[in-house]
Design a protein around this motif. Sequence first.
Motif, PDB file in Angstrom:
ATOM      1  N   ALA A 179       0.819  -1.212   0.000  1.00 20.16           N
ATOM      2  CA  ALA A 179       0.000   0.000   0.000  1.00 20.16           C
ATOM      3  C   ALA A 179       0.853   1.262   0.000  1.00 20.16           C
ATOM      4  CB  ALA A 179      -0.926  -0.002   1.214  1.00 20.16           C
ATOM      5  N   ASP A 180       2.021   1.183   0.643  1.00 22.84           N
ATOM      6  CA  ASP A 180       2.931   2.334   0.703  1.00 22.84           C
ATOM      7  C   ASP A 180       4.353   1.823   0.909  1.00 22.84           C
ATOM      8  OD1 ASP A 180       4.319   4.668   1.063  1.00 22.84           O
ATOM      9  OD2 ASP A 180       3.472   5.102   3.046  1.00 22.84           O
ATOM     10  N   PRO A 181       5.161   1.717  -0.167  1.00 22.83           N
ATOM     11  CA  PRO A 181       6.520   1.193  -0.039  1.00 22.83           C
ATOM     12  C   PRO A 181       7.384   1.916   0.979  1.00 22.83           C
ATOM     13  CG  PRO A 181       5.865   1.234  -2.338  1.00 22.83           C
ATOM     14  CD  PRO A 181       4.786   1.945  -1.573  1.00 22.83           C
ATOM     15  N   GLU A 182       7.076   3.174   1.266  1.00 23.68           N
ATOM     16  CA  GLU A 182       7.843   3.911   2.266  1.00 23.68           C
ATOM     17  C   GLU A 182       7.685   3.303   3.657  1.00 23.68           C
ATOM     18  OE1 GLU A 182      10.030   6.402   2.323  1.00 23.68           O
ATOM     19  OE2 GLU A 182      10.124   6.475   0.131  1.00 23.68           O
ATOM     20  N   ALA A 183       6.667   2.478   3.842  1.00 26.13           N
ATOM     21  CA  ALA A 183       6.457   1.844   5.139  1.00 26.13           C
ATOM     22  C   ALA A 183       7.603   0.909   5.502  1.00 26.13           C
ATOM     23  CB  ALA A 183       5.132   1.088   5.144  1.00 26.13           C
ATOM     24  N   ALA A 184       8.384   0.491   4.501  1.00 31.20           N
ATOM     25  CA  ALA A 184       9.530  -0.377   4.780  1.00 31.20           C
ATOM     26  C   ALA A 184      10.713   0.398   5.344  1.00 31.20           C
ATOM     27  CB  ALA A 184       9.954  -1.117   3.509  1.00 31.20           C
ATOM     28  N   ARG A 185      10.711   1.712   5.189  1.00 34.43           N
ATOM     29  CA  ARG A 185      11.877   2.507   5.602  1.00 34.43           C
ATOM     30  C   ARG A 185      12.147   2.418   7.108  1.00 34.43           C
ATOM     31  NH1 ARG A 185      14.766   6.119   2.800  1.00 34.43           N
ATOM     32  NH2 ARG A 185      13.180   6.330   1.161  1.00 34.43           N
ATOM     33  N   PRO A 186      11.149   2.648   7.977  1.00 35.96           N
ATOM     34  CA  PRO A 186      11.449   2.540   9.415  1.00 35.96           C
ATOM     35  C   PRO A 186      11.855   1.135   9.843  1.00 35.96           C
ATOM     36  CG  PRO A 186       9.095   2.888   9.042  1.00 35.96           C
ATOM     37  CD  PRO A 186       9.781   3.147   7.746  1.00 35.96           C
ATOM     38  N   PHE A 187      11.306   0.120   9.170  1.00 37.20           N
ATOM     39  CA  PHE A 187      11.710  -1.253   9.498  1.00 37.20           C
ATOM     40  C   PHE A 187      13.185  -1.460   9.193  1.00 37.20           C
ATOM     41  CE2 PHE A 187      12.531  -5.638   8.222  1.00 37.20           C
ATOM     42  CZ  PHE A 187      12.113  -6.323   9.347  1.00 37.20           C
ATOM     43  N   MET A 188      13.637  -0.982   8.035  1.00 36.09           N
ATOM     44  CA  MET A 188      15.041  -1.155   7.675  1.00 36.09           C
ATOM     45  C   MET A 188      15.958  -0.324   8.566  1.00 36.09           C
ATOM     46  SD  MET A 188      15.252  -3.503   5.507  1.00 36.09           S
ATOM     47  CE  MET A 188      17.017  -3.301   5.257  1.00 36.09           C
ATOM     48  N   ALA A 189      15.504   0.878   8.962  1.00 36.42           N
ATOM     49  CA  ALA A 189      16.305   1.689   9.880  1.00 36.42           C
ATOM     50  C   ALA A 189      16.456   0.975  11.223  1.00 36.42           C
ATOM     51  CB  ALA A 189      15.647   3.057  10.074  1.00 36.42           C
ATOM     52  N   ALA A 190      15.376   0.362  11.679  1.00 43.21           N
ATOM     53  CA  ALA A 190      15.432  -0.387  12.939  1.00 43.21           C
ATOM     54  C   ALA A 190      16.329  -1.615  12.805  1.00 43.21           C
ATOM     55  CB  ALA A 190      14.020  -0.796  13.360  1.00 43.21           C
ATOM     56  N   ALA A 191      16.305  -2.245  11.626  1.00 42.43           N
ATOM     57  CA  ALA A 191      17.157  -3.417  11.392  1.00 42.43           C
ATOM     58  C   ALA A 191      18.632  -3.033  11.476  1.00 42.43           C
ATOM     59  CB  ALA A 191      16.844  -4.022  10.028  1.00 42.43           C
ATOM     60  N   GLU A 192      19.001  -1.917  10.876  1.00 43.65           N
ATOM     61  CA  GLU A 192      20.389  -1.441  10.962  1.00 43.65           C
ATOM     62  C   GLU A 192      20.784  -1.203  12.416  1.00 43.65           C
ATOM     63  OE1 GLU A 192      22.661  -0.923   8.673  1.00 43.65           O
ATOM     64  OE2 GLU A 192      21.583  -0.953   6.754  1.00 43.65           O
ATOM     65  N   GLU A 193      19.870  -0.633  13.177  1.00 41.01           N
ATOM     66  CA  GLU A 193      20.143  -0.360  14.586  1.00 41.01           C
ATOM     67  C   GLU A 193      20.273  -1.659  15.377  1.00 41.01           C
ATOM     68  OE1 GLU A 193      20.781   1.270  18.267  1.00 41.01           O
ATOM     69  OE2 GLU A 193      20.909   2.226  16.291  1.00 41.01           O
ATOM     70  N   ARG A 194      19.397  -2.619  15.113  1.00 40.37           N
ATOM     71  CA  ARG A 194      19.440  -3.893  15.834  1.00 40.37           C
ATOM     72  C   ARG A 194      20.763  -4.606  15.606  1.00 40.37           C
ATOM     73  NH1 ARG A 194      14.482  -7.221  13.820  1.00 40.37           N
ATOM     74  NH2 ARG A 194      15.223  -8.753  15.331  1.00 40.37           N
ATOM     75  N   PHE A 195      21.178  -4.698  14.345  1.00 45.23           N
ATOM     76  CA  PHE A 195      22.443  -5.364  14.046  1.00 45.23           C
ATOM     77  C   PHE A 195      23.615  -4.574  14.618  1.00 45.23           C
ATOM     78  CE2 PHE A 195      20.107  -7.956  11.032  1.00 45.23           C
ATOM     79  CZ  PHE A 195      20.850  -9.121  10.951  1.00 45.23           C
ATOM     80  N   GLY A 196      23.528  -3.248  14.557  1.00 50.58           N
ATOM     81  CA  GLY A 196      24.626  -2.415  15.022  1.00 50.58           C
ATOM     82  C   GLY A 196      24.860  -2.512  16.516  1.00 50.58           C
TER      83      GLY A 196
END
Length: 225
Positions: A179-196
């Motif tokens: 419905a809105d591809p931008e909705a994936a952006r916060p998930f990916m930002a959180a993923a970078e933080e989790r791994f980091g």
Amino acid sequence: MNDLGTVLLSGIVGSTAYGLAGPTSDVDRIGMFAVPTLSLLGLRTPRESRVTTKPDVTFHEAAKLARLALSCNPTASELLWLPEDLYEVRTPLGDEAIALRTAFLSAGHVRNAYLGYATQQFRKLLSRDPDWSSAKIAKHARHLMRLVEQGYELYTTGHVTIRLADPERFRAFGEQVAADPEAARPFMAAAEERFGSARSVLPDAPDDKAVEDWLLRVRRTFWHE
């Protein structure tokens, strides 16, 4: 696939393995095979991979599969982590590879492979062709979420669960991103933080010697085959 050597290990992967298959989903497979050792010494060596599509079937020669698994390639590595009921061919040498599956792992490669592939999926979503259907967008979103979740589990525990515990969560995420591809952006930002911020239980380098010893056993077994 009639030109395969001896299949050492094969099983069902993809959406069926993850628990995300729908009524129209294909059943995808991956496997590992061995060729006669002497055939590797001539001018024209056998192909290392055999791939067909619709459905996707990929078989790698033992050395190719080992190299991919040492780089922690998510697709190739899955073969060593499948639930028991999804294996279709198992042999003693295939079982040895499964027993060695943690020897292929290293922290940097797991992070780079899983998070890196998820990031590629995210970029594809943002730069997608306008003709992409909602179903295709949702599929890519589910794929990037799965890569992040499985990669993080492997990075922090040394084990990866192929069959998803909550597939509806992934389906809901796919619909949200469709419905809105931008909705994936916060998930990916959180993923970078989790791994980091996570501390990996994995070693800095894989156990190359253990993997090579296994491959040499394969070569000795199939010397005259």
